[in-house]
Design an enzyme around this catalytic site. Structure first.
Site, short mmCIF file in Angstrom:
data_model
loop_
_atom_site.label_atom_id
_atom_site.label_comp_id
_atom_site.label_asym_id
_atom_site.label_seq_id
_atom_site.Cartn_x
_atom_site.Cartn_y
_atom_site.Cartn_z
N SER A 154 33.79 39.76 28.75
CA SER A 154 34.89 39.97 27.80
C SER A 154 34.66 39.10 26.58
CB SER A 154 36.22 39.60 28.45
OG SER A 154 37.26 39.56 27.48
N TYR A 168 40.84 33.06 33.19
CA TYR A 168 40.07 34.30 32.98
C TYR A 168 39.00 34.08 31.92
CZ TYR A 168 39.11 39.12 31.50
OH TYR A 168 38.50 40.31 31.16
#
Length: 218
Positions: A154, A168
Site C-alpha cells: 500500500s 497497518y
C-alpha cells in the site's frame, strides 16, 4: 464451458502452463488478480476464510472457463498456512510459478488506542503471514525455475495516509523492505520479487469507512 479470456482483448503474453497462488482471492484486488491470471491461461489456486464465498466464486470462475481451485484457509494460523502450501505443492506437482501475497486488513485508531491483541493481529495478517508463506513456498518457486512473488502492499507504507492506522502502515512498510531483501537474496534461485503499492481501491476492505471520509475524483 465458456472460453477463458483476459481483460486485455489482445494480450501481449500468455501464462499457459504456469501455476499461481493468490491469497484472499474472493474479493477486491485478489479476485481481480485471480481472474486476470486465469484469463491469461494460468492454473490458479486461491484461498479464503469464508467457505460459502469461496464456493460461489469457484462456480463463477468455472462458468467463465477459468482453471481455478480453492481451499478454505485462515492465513493468521501457522498450521493452516502450512496446510495451504502442502495443497498447492500437491496440485501443481511440486512447483509454483507465481505467488501473489494479497491478504490484508486495516484498522483505524489513534496510535495510543491500539491494544496489544490488535497489534499482534494486524502484524500477523499484514506481515507475518506473508513472510511465513514465502518461506514455505520458496522450494516450490525454486523448482519452477522461473518463480515470481508479488506482494500487494500500500502507498500507506511509503507516506502517511489518514484513516489507515500506524500499525497497518508499519506492516506495509515492512512488506516493502521484505520485497527488496527477497529480490536480492532469492535472485540466485531465479525467483523475482516485486511489490505493488496502490492508493485506496474501492473494495469491501475499506469502502464502508474510507469512502465516507475521503472524497474521490470522478
Amino acid at each position: 464451458m465458456a472460453k477463458a479470456e483476459s481483460s486485455f482483448k489482445q494480450p501481449r503474453w500468455s501464462l499457459q502452463g504456469m501455476s499461481a497462488l493468490v491469497t484472499g482471492g474472493t474479493r477486491g484486488i485478489g479476485n481481480a488478480t485471480v481472474e486476470e491470471l486465469a484469463g491469461l491461461g494460468a492454473r490458479v489456486h486461491t484461498c479464503s476464510r469464508n467457505e460459502a464465498e469461496l464456493s460461489k466464486c469457484l462456480k463463477e470462475w468455472e462458468a467463465k472457463g477459468f482453471v481455478v481451485t480453492g481451499s478454505v484457509c485462515d492465513v493468521t494460523s501457522r498450521a493452516q498456512r502450512e496446510k495451504l502450501i502442502e495443497q498447492v505443492g500437491s496440485l501443481f506437482n511440486g512447483n509454483l510459478n507465481i505467488f501473489v501475497n494479497n491478504v490484508g486488513k486495516y484498522m483505524w485508531k489513534a496510535t495510543t488506542e491500539f491494544s496489544a491483541e490488535e497489534f499482534s493481529e494486524l502484524l500477523n495478517i499484514n506481515f507475518e503471514s506473508a513472510y511465513h508463506l514465502c518461506q514455505l513456498a520458496h522450494p516450490l518457486l525454486k523448482v519452477s525455475g522461473a518463480g515470481s512473488i508479488i506482494f500487494i502492499s500500500s502507498v500507506a507504507g511509503l507516506v502517511h495516509i489518514g484513516h489507515t492506522g500506524s500499525i497497518y502502515s508499519s506492516a506495509k512498510a515492512a512488506i516493502n523492505q521484505l520485497t527488496k531483501n527477497l529480490a536480492c537474496e532469492w535472485a540466485k534461485d531465479n525467483i523475482r520479487t516485486n511489490c505493488i503499492t496502490p492508493w485506496v481501491i474501492r473494495t469491501s476492505l475499506v469502502e464502508n469507512v474510507m469512502f465516507s471520509v475521503i472524497p474521490m475524483a470522478h
